[in-house]
Design a protein around this motif. Structure first.
Motif, PDB file in Angstrom:
ATOM      1  N   LEU A 725      12.351 -16.022 -11.926  1.00  0.00           N
ATOM      2  CA  LEU A 725      11.207 -16.858 -11.554  1.00  0.00           C
ATOM      3  C   LEU A 725      11.322 -17.310 -10.098  1.00  0.00           C
ATOM      4  CD1 LEU A 725      10.646 -19.047 -14.750  1.00  0.00           C
ATOM      5  CD2 LEU A 725       9.636 -16.860 -14.113  1.00  0.00           C
ATOM      6  N   GLY A 726      12.542 -17.482  -9.612  1.00  0.00           N
ATOM      7  CA  GLY A 726      12.702 -17.798  -8.193  1.00  0.00           C
ATOM      8  C   GLY A 726      12.216 -16.656  -7.313  1.00  0.00           C
ATOM      9  N   ARG A 727      12.510 -15.405  -7.722  1.00  0.00           N
ATOM     10  CA  ARG A 727      11.994 -14.269  -6.968  1.00  0.00           C
ATOM     11  C   ARG A 727      10.476 -14.231  -7.022  1.00  0.00           C
ATOM     12  NH1 ARG A 727      13.013  -9.911  -9.344  1.00  0.00           N
ATOM     13  NH2 ARG A 727      14.354 -10.491 -11.100  1.00  0.00           N
ATOM     14  N   ALA A 728       9.927 -14.585  -8.183  1.00  0.00           N
ATOM     15  CA  ALA A 728       8.466 -14.611  -8.298  1.00  0.00           C
ATOM     16  C   ALA A 728       7.865 -15.659  -7.353  1.00  0.00           C
ATOM     17  CB  ALA A 728       8.059 -14.903  -9.739  1.00  0.00           C
ATOM     18  N   GLU A 729       8.509 -16.814  -7.217  1.00  0.00           N
ATOM     19  CA  GLU A 729       8.016 -17.837  -6.293  1.00  0.00           C
ATOM     20  C   GLU A 729       8.043 -17.330  -4.851  1.00  0.00           C
ATOM     21  OE1 GLU A 729       9.754 -21.707  -6.599  1.00  0.00           O
ATOM     22  OE2 GLU A 729       9.920 -21.575  -8.782  1.00  0.00           O
ATOM     23  N   GLY A 730       9.116 -16.655  -4.483  1.00  0.00           N
ATOM     24  CA  GLY A 730       9.185 -16.119  -3.123  1.00  0.00           C
ATOM     25  C   GLY A 730       8.088 -15.110  -2.850  1.00  0.00           C
ATOM     26  N   ALA A 731       7.840 -14.221  -3.828  1.00  0.00           N
ATOM     27  CA  ALA A 731       6.771 -13.240  -3.650  1.00  0.00           C
ATOM     28  C   ALA A 731       5.405 -13.923  -3.575  1.00  0.00           C
ATOM     29  CB  ALA A 731       6.808 -12.230  -4.794  1.00  0.00           C
ATOM     30  N   GLY A 742      -5.477 -13.107   6.043  1.00  0.00           N
ATOM     31  CA  GLY A 742      -6.458 -12.055   5.789  1.00  0.00           C
ATOM     32  C   GLY A 742      -5.854 -10.696   5.523  1.00  0.00           C
ATOM     33  N   ASN A 743      -4.563 -10.605   5.342  1.00  0.00           N
ATOM     34  CA  ASN A 743      -3.886  -9.338   5.069  1.00  0.00           C
ATOM     35  C   ASN A 743      -3.932  -9.067   3.574  1.00  0.00           C
ATOM     36  OD1 ASN A 743      -2.303  -7.071   5.022  1.00  0.00           O
ATOM     37  ND2 ASN A 743      -0.419  -8.092   5.679  1.00  0.00           N
ATOM     38  N   LEU A 744      -5.054  -8.544   3.097  1.00  0.00           N
ATOM     39  CA  LEU A 744      -5.227  -8.349   1.653  1.00  0.00           C
ATOM     40  C   LEU A 744      -4.306  -7.257   1.114  1.00  0.00           C
ATOM     41  CD1 LEU A 744      -9.115  -8.597   1.445  1.00  0.00           C
ATOM     42  CD2 LEU A 744      -7.418 -10.350   0.942  1.00  0.00           C
ATOM     43  N   GLY A 745      -4.103  -6.193   1.901  1.00  0.00           N
ATOM     44  CA  GLY A 745      -3.212  -5.123   1.426  1.00  0.00           C
ATOM     45  C   GLY A 745      -1.801  -5.610   1.213  1.00  0.00           C
ATOM     46  N   GLY A 746      -1.274  -6.376   2.194  1.00  0.00           N
ATOM     47  CA  GLY A 746       0.064  -6.924   2.016  1.00  0.00           C
ATOM     48  C   GLY A 746       0.136  -7.924   0.886  1.00  0.00           C
ATOM     49  N   ALA A 747      -0.941  -8.701   0.708  1.00  0.00           N
ATOM     50  CA  ALA A 747      -0.952  -9.668  -0.387  1.00  0.00           C
ATOM     51  C   ALA A 747      -0.881  -8.979  -1.738  1.00  0.00           C
ATOM     52  CB  ALA A 747      -2.207 -10.540  -0.292  1.00  0.00           C
ATOM     53  N   LEU A 748      -1.558  -7.835  -1.877  1.00  0.00           N
ATOM     54  CA  LEU A 748      -1.505  -7.101  -3.150  1.00  0.00           C
ATOM     55  C   LEU A 748      -0.088  -6.640  -3.462  1.00  0.00           C
ATOM     56  CD1 LEU A 748      -4.788  -4.983  -3.021  1.00  0.00           C
ATOM     57  CD2 LEU A 748      -4.272  -6.879  -4.560  1.00  0.00           C
ATOM     58  N   ASP A 749       0.617  -6.167  -2.448  1.00  0.00           N
ATOM     59  CA  ASP A 749       2.006  -5.754  -2.676  1.00  0.00           C
ATOM     60  C   ASP A 749       2.870  -6.941  -3.089  1.00  0.00           C
ATOM     61  OD1 ASP A 749       1.343  -3.181  -2.029  1.00  0.00           O
ATOM     62  OD2 ASP A 749       1.930  -3.368   0.078  1.00  0.00           O
ATOM     63  N   ASP A 750       2.690  -8.078  -2.421  1.00  0.00           N
ATOM     64  CA  ASP A 750       3.479  -9.263  -2.772  1.00  0.00           C
ATOM     65  C   ASP A 750       3.147  -9.738  -4.188  1.00  0.00           C
ATOM     66  OD1 ASP A 750       4.569  -9.202  -0.253  1.00  0.00           O
ATOM     67  OD2 ASP A 750       3.023 -10.507   0.598  1.00  0.00           O
ATOM     68  N   GLN A 751       1.862  -9.692  -4.546  1.00  0.00           N
ATOM     69  CA  GLN A 751       1.484 -10.120  -5.899  1.00  0.00           C
ATOM     70  C   GLN A 751       2.043  -9.182  -6.954  1.00  0.00           C
ATOM     71  OE1 GLN A 751      -2.741 -10.242  -5.336  1.00  0.00           O
ATOM     72  NE2 GLN A 751      -2.773 -12.394  -4.670  1.00  0.00           N
ATOM     73  N   ALA A 752       2.117  -7.892  -6.635  1.00  0.00           N
ATOM     74  CA  ALA A 752       2.729  -6.956  -7.593  1.00  0.00           C
ATOM     75  C   ALA A 752       4.200  -7.291  -7.805  1.00  0.00           C
ATOM     76  CB  ALA A 752       2.567  -5.521  -7.091  1.00  0.00           C
ATOM     77  N   ARG A 753       4.913  -7.641  -6.721  1.00  0.00           N
ATOM     78  CA  ARG A 753       6.310  -8.045  -6.871  1.00  0.00           C
ATOM     79  C   ARG A 753       6.422  -9.321  -7.694  1.00  0.00           C
ATOM     80  NH1 ARG A 753       8.792  -9.791  -2.868  1.00  0.00           N
ATOM     81  NH2 ARG A 753       7.176  -9.958  -1.263  1.00  0.00           N
ATOM     82  N   ALA A 754       5.499 -10.238  -7.484  1.00  0.00           N
ATOM     83  CA  ALA A 754       5.538 -11.484  -8.251  1.00  0.00           C
ATOM     84  C   ALA A 754       5.335 -11.224  -9.736  1.00  0.00           C
ATOM     85  CB  ALA A 754       4.464 -12.441  -7.717  1.00  0.00           C
ATOM     86  N   MET A 755       4.415 -10.330 -10.088  1.00  0.00           N
ATOM     87  CA  MET A 755       4.164 -10.037 -11.502  1.00  0.00           C
ATOM     88  C   MET A 755       5.363  -9.340 -12.136  1.00  0.00           C
ATOM     89  SD  MET A 755       0.109  -9.048 -11.718  1.00  0.00           S
ATOM     90  CE  MET A 755       0.095  -7.939 -10.310  1.00  0.00           C
ATOM     91  N   ASP A 756       5.999  -8.432 -11.391  1.00  0.00           N
ATOM     92  CA  ASP A 756       7.213  -7.790 -11.929  1.00  0.00           C
ATOM     93  C   ASP A 756       8.304  -8.826 -12.177  1.00  0.00           C
ATOM     94  OD1 ASP A 756       6.013  -5.332 -11.863  1.00  0.00           O
ATOM     95  OD2 ASP A 756       6.836  -4.773  -9.901  1.00  0.00           O
ATOM     96  N   ALA A 757       8.477  -9.762 -11.245  1.00  0.00           N
ATOM     97  CA  ALA A 757       9.499 -10.800 -11.431  1.00  0.00           C
ATOM     98  C   ALA A 757       9.142 -11.716 -12.596  1.00  0.00           C
ATOM     99  CB  ALA A 757       9.645 -11.615 -10.138  1.00  0.00           C
TER     100      ALA A 757
END
Length: 855
Positions: A725-731, A742-757
Motif C-alpha cells: 500500500l505504501g508503493r500504491a501511495e507513491g504511485a 497535464g501529462n495524461l499519458g504519464g498519469a495512466l502509467d502511474d495509475q496502473a502501477r498504483a492498481m497493481d500495488a
C-alpha cells in the motif's frame, strides 16, 4: 594355615598354572611361530624339493635359536608368586594378613582380641577367592601378528594340502579337464545390451543355425598350444585375421559361419544376423489448440527394440501460404523450431502413442501453414522421420481490434519490409479510438509500437520487441472482452455437442469437457467482474437474468460426464443444451459466506481496499477518456512539445504522427490556442485535469489513512500488505503530479502501477486474515454450496479447493476425489510439455527429468 584350606589351595594351584602358561607363551612364541611356518611349507608342497627342504631347514634352525633365547629368559613361577598374584586380587590382601604376627601389644589382652577379630575377617574373605588366569597377550611384542599368520598358513596347508603330499592331481570337471588333457575352447554370444536378450554360451549350443541380432559380439578363447586351434568366420567382415590367436573378439555385421578348426568334431555354426530396423514415426491425428496456450499433436512411433528419443521440427511452409496483403513480399529466413517430444515414462517403447504438447501461442508460426518433421531415434542411433503439412494451431482472437493487431504482428514477423505498411494500418486502428478500446493500457502500448516503427529500419531484436508489444496489447483486449470469452465458450460447447453426436471416444469427450470447463471459468470470471462494476442496483433491475453459482455449473458438467459414461447420449445432449441456454443469460453470484453478524475489522479493511481499487480504476478510465479527446482535437499533430520542438514524436498526449494529422489539419495546433502541455490557453482541459488531480489526492489521502489502521501488524503478511500500500501511495502521488501538469499519458502509467500495488496489498492482507481466522469461520466462508466439490472459480491449478482471502494452497489432498486420475494426467502432461522446452533453465530441465524418471 591357608594351604590347609582346600578352596584356597586349589585357587593358588590354578593361578600358578596360569603363570606357567603366561611365561611359556611370552618366552617361546617366536619359536613356535617358526615351527608353524615350517609345517605350512611342508604341508602345502607348493615349492620344489630343493626350495622346500631349504626353507624347512632354515625355519628349523631359526626355531632352535629362538628356543635357546627363550630358555635363557624363562623363569619358572614359584608358590609364593602364585600366592602374591592371588592376594593382589582380594580386598585387604588377606593372605599376607594371615601370615603376619602382632608386633606391638602382644601381651595386652585388648590388642590381642582386636588382632584376632581382624584375622577372622580376613579369613572370611578367602571364601570368595578365585584363581587368577595367566596373561597370554603378546601383542606388544608381536605388533605384526606373525604368530597368527603362521597359524593360518599351517591350517591352510593341512586342510587343502595333503599330510603325506600325494603327487597325483585330481581330475577337474568341465573345461578344466579339457585344458589339462589337451587343446580346448570356450565361446560366448553377447547381443547388444539395448536388445535385452541374454548372453549365450556357445559350448552349450549344438552346431547349426543360430539367430542373433545384428551387432552381436562373439568372444572365443582358445586354450592349449598356439596354433593347435584356429577360428574361421565370415560374419564380421574383417580383412586381416589371425585365426590362431588365443582370444578372438569380433562383431556380427552380416550372416555367415563360425568354425573352430582343430577342435573335436570341428564344430560349425551358421549365424543369421537379424537387422535392427529403423524406427517409424507419424502423426496420429490432427493438430489442435487447447485454450489458453497449448498446441497438441497426437503422434505414434514404433521400433523393434524401443525408441530412445524423439523431436519435432516446425518450419514455415511459404508455398502453402496465401500470398496476399502483408504476405506478398518474400518472407525473411527464419530458423525452424526444434522441440523434444516426451516419451512414455513407463512401459514398452516399441509401439506407443503419445501427444505432443507445447506452448506455441506467441510463436510467429502460430496460425501459419507449416511443414512438421517428426523424428524418432533408437538405441542403435538410427533415425526415422515423417513429414506433414498443416496449419499450426494458434489462439483465436474474437475481438476485432485484437484480431487486427495480431494480423499486423504476423505481417511484421513475416518480413521487416512491411514496417511502413504495419505502421500505417496501426494508425488506422487507433484512429478515433474513443469507445472502441476496452483496455487503456493496450491503446498506449499500440501507440508506443507505432513510434518505434517510425524510427527507421528495424533490427531483428527491435522487430521481436514490437511483435511482443502487439501481442501484449491484443491479449489485454481479448482477455478483457466478455464477448470474446462468450464466443470461446460457445465454440467449446459446439465442439462438445458435435463430438457427442458423432460418438467420439471417451478420451476425446474428456478432453473437450476440460476445454469447455476452462472456457466456462473464463466467461464466469469476466461476467462477475463486469457485474461488480455495474453496481448492485443495476443487477437487481435485471429481472430477466438467471442467478446461478459456479457450483451449479460444475454439477451440470459432472452430470453430463456421468450420462456420457453410462451411454445415455440423448440425455447428455439435452442437458448440454440447457446449459447453453443458461450461459446465454445468467447472473453469476459470488458466495459471501453464510455467517451472520457484522463483518470484522479485517473484512472491513478488505472492503475498503476493494473500493479504493474500484475508484482508482474509474479515475484511470476518466483520464484515458480525456486523453482520447485530446488526440481527437484538430491540429494535434502540429502541437509543440514541452521542449519547444515542432512535431516531436513521443511527446505526452501525441499519437506519434508528424504531418499525417487528422482530417488534414496537422498545421493548426498553435493557431487553435493549444498550449504546449496539451491544455488550451483559455483553460480548456485544464479544469478537467485539475479536477482529476484533486480526486487523485483525495484517493491517496484515504489510502494513507487506511494503511495506518490496517490490521495484521507484526505479521509477515501484514507488513507486506503495508509495504504494498505504501508503493500504491507513491504511485498515486506521481499520478497526482502528472495530472496537475497535464501529462495524461504519464498519469495512466502511474495509475496502473498504483492498481497493481493495491492488488498486491489485498492479496497480502488476505493472507494475514487467513492466518488469524478461526477454523470455523474459515470453513463457513468458503461457500461450498452444500459441501459439493466444485471445480469452478475457487479451484487451484491442481483441482483442489483454493484458500480464502489470498491464502495459497489448502489442506485438501490431490489424490482424492472422482477426478484424481484426470488431474494426475493433466499434471503429468504439463511436466512432459515443460521438459520438452529446451529454452528453460538447465536446473529446471534436470528437475523435470527426475520427476519423469521417478513417476
Amino acid at each position: 594355615m591357608t594351604d590347609r584350606q582346600p578352596p584356597i589351595a586349589r585357587a593358588i594351584a590354578l593361578t600358578r598354572i596360569g603363570l606357567w602358561a603366561e611365561r611359556i607363551t611370552q618366552a617361546f612364541w617366536p619359536a613356535w611361530t617358526a615351527v608353524l611356518a615350517a609345517v605350512a611349507v611342508w604341508a602345502s608342497g607348493l615349492a620344489g624339493p630343493l626350495w622346500e627342504f631349504s626353507l624347512i631347514g632354515a625355519l628349523a634352525i631359526l626355531a632352535l635359536v629362538l628356543v635357546v633365547i627363550g630358555m635363557r629368559g624363562f623363569r619358572a613361577p614359584t608358590q609364593a608368586e602364585a600366592r602374591a598374584r592371588l592376594d593382589e586380587t582380594l580386598p585387604g590382601r588377606p593372605l599376607a594378613t594371615l601370615d603376619d604376627d602382632l608386633a606391638i601389644g602382644s601381651g595386652d589382652a585388648g590388642s590381642s582380641a582386636v588382632w584376632a577379630a581382624h584375622r577372622r575377617r580376613m579369613a572370611a574373605r578367602l571364601s570368595g577367592a578365585k584363581a587368577v588366569p595367566g596373561d597370554l597377550r603378546v601383542a606388544r611384542r608381536d605388533p605384526y601378528a606373525l604368530r597368527y599368520m603362521a597359524v593360518l598358513l599351517a591350517a591352510i596347508g593341512l586342510l587343502f594340502g595333503t599330510l603325506w603330499r600325494v603327487p597325483e592331481v585330481p581330475a577337474l570337471p568341465g573345461i578344466g579337464g579339457q585344458v589339462a588333457t589337451g587343446p580346448a575352447w570356450e565361446g560366448w554370444l553377447e547381443p547388444p545390451r539395448y536388445t535385452g536378450l541374454p548372453t549365450l554360451y556357445l559350448n552349450e549350443i549344438e552346431p547349426g543355425t543360430v539367430d542373433v541380432p545384428e551387432g552381436t559380439r562373439v568372444v572365443l578363447r582358445l586354450y592349449g598350444e598356439t596354433g593347435a586351434l584356429s577360428v574361421t568366420e565370415t560374419v564380421s567382415g574383417r580383412n586381416a585375421t589371425t585365426p590362431g590367436e588365443p582370444l578372438q573378439d569380433f562383431t556380427v555385421v552380416q550372416s555367415g559361419t563360425v568354425a573352430i578348426d582343430g577342435a573335436q568334431g570341428a564344430p560349425v555354426w551358421t549365424l543369421t544376423a537379424s537387422p535392427d530396423t529403423a524406427p517409424t514415426v507419424a502423426p496420429d491425428g490432427d493438430a489442435a489448440f487447447e485454450f489458453p496456450d497449448q498446441v497438441t499433436l497426437p503422434w505414434r512411433a514404433a521400433d523393434d527394440y524401443g525408441v530412445t528419443a524423439a523431436e519435432i521440427t516446425i518450419a514455415l511452409d511459404a508455398d502453402g501460404t496465401d500470398r496476399r496483403y502483408g504476405l506478398e513480399v518474400e518472407p525473411e529466413p527464419r530458423q525452424p523450431l526444434v522441440l523434444d517430444m516426451a516419451l512414455p515414462i513407463a512401459g514398452d517403447r516399441s509401439d506407443f502413442t503419445e501427444v505432443f504438447r507445447a506452448d506455441l501461442t506467441q510463436n510467429p508460426l502460430a496460425g501459419m501453414p507449416v511443414i512438421v518433421m517428426l523424428s524418432a531415434t533408437d538405441a542403435a542411433g538410427q533415425d526415422g522421420t515423417a513429414e506433414a503439412r498443416m496449419i499450426l494451431p494458434g489462439r483465436a482472437f474474437y475481438d476485432p481490434i485484437a484480431s487486427a493487431l495480431i494480423e499486423q504482428r504476423r505481417d511484421l514477423n513475416w518480413s521487416r519490409a512491411n514496417r511502413v505498411r504495419v505502421a500505417r494500418l496501426l494508425r488506422a486502428i487507433t484512429w478515433k479510438a474513443d469507445g472502441t478500446w476496452n483496455a487503456p493500457t493496450a491503446y498506449l502500448i499500440t501507440r508506443m509500437a507505432i513510434r518505434r516503427l517510425d524510427q527507421g529500419p528495424l533490427t531483428l531484436e527491435q522487430r521481436d520487441e514490437i511483435a511482443e508489444m502487439l501481442w501484449q496489447a491484443a491479449t489485454r483486449i481479448e482477455d478483457g472482452s466478455l464477448d470474446s470469452a462468450l464466443e470461446r465458450l460457445r465454440e467449446a460447447q459446439e465442439r462438445l455437442a458435435q463430438a457427442i453426436r458423432q460418438g467420439a471416444s471417451p478420451e476425446e469427450i474428456e478432453r473437450l469437457m476440460a476445454e469447455m470447463r476452462r472456457a466456462m471459468d473464463d466467461y464466469t470470471r469476466q461476467l462477475a467482474q463486469q457485474q461488480g462494476q455495474q453496481g448492485q442496483q443495476q443487477q437487481q433491475a435485471q429481472g430477466d437474468t438467471q442467478e446461478i453459482t459456479p457450483d451449479m455449473l460444475d454439477e451440470m458438467m459432472r452430470r453430463i460426464e456421468e450420462l456420457m459414461q453410462q451411454g445415455r447420449t440423448a440425455e447428455a445432449q439435452e442437458l448440454l443444451r440447457q446449459l447453453q441456454d443458461m450461459m446465454e443469460n445468467m447472473q453469476v453470484t459470488q458466495g459471501q459466506g453464510s455467517g451472520q453478524g457484522q463483518p470484522g475489522e479485517g473484512e472491513q479493511a478488505m472492503d475498503q481496499l476493494r473500493d479504493q481499487l474500484r475508484e482508482q480504476q474509474d479515475l484511470s478510465d476518466e483520464a484515458f477518456r480525456q486523453l482520447q479527446e485530446q488526440f481527437g482535437r484538430p491540429g494535434e499533430q502540429g502541437q509543440q512539445g514541452q521542449d519547444g520542438q515542432q512535431g516531436q514524436p513521443g511527446q505526452q498526449g501525441q499519437p506519434g504522427e508528424s504531418q499525417q494529422g487528422q482530417d488534414g489539419q496537422g498545421q493548426q495546433g498553435n493557431q487553435q490556442g493549444q498550449r504546449p502541455d496539451g491544455r488550451g490557453e483559455n483553460g480548456e482541459g485544464s479544469n478537467d485535469a485539475q479536477s482529476l488531480a484533486r480526486r487523485q489526492e483525495t484517493l491517496r489521502q484515504g489510502l494513507e489513512t487506511l494503511r495506518r489502521n490496517l490490521p495484521g501488524a507484526g505479521s509477515e503478511a501484514g507488513d507486506a500488505a503495508r509495504e504494498a500500500l505504501g508503493r500504491a501511495e507513491g504511485a498515486m502521488q506521481d499520478a497526482e503530479r502528472d495530472l496537475a501538469d497535464g501529462n495524461l499519458g504519464g498519469a495512466l502509467d502511474d495509475q496502473a502501477r498504483a492498481m497493481d500495488a493495491l492488488r498486491d496489498g489485498m492479496q497480502e492482507l488476505g493472507r494475514a486474515l487467513a492466518g488469524d481466522r478461526p477454523q470455523g469461520i474459515e470453513n463457513q466462508q468458503r461457500g461450498e454450496a452444500g459441501g459439493r466439490d466444485g471445480r469452478g472459480l475457487n479451484r487451484d491449478p491442481l483441482g483442489r479447493q483454493s484458500g480464502q482471502g489470498g491464502q495459497l494452497g489448502s489442506q485438501e489432498s490431490l489424490g482424492k476425489g472422482p477426478d484424481a486420475a484426470r488431474r494426475a494426467r493433466d499434471l503429468m502432461d504439463e511436466i512432459r510439455r515443460r521438459s520438452g522446452q529446451r529454452d528453460r533453465p538447465k536446473v529446471e530441465l534436470d528437475y523435470l527429468k527426475r520427476l519423469l524418471e521417478r513417476f
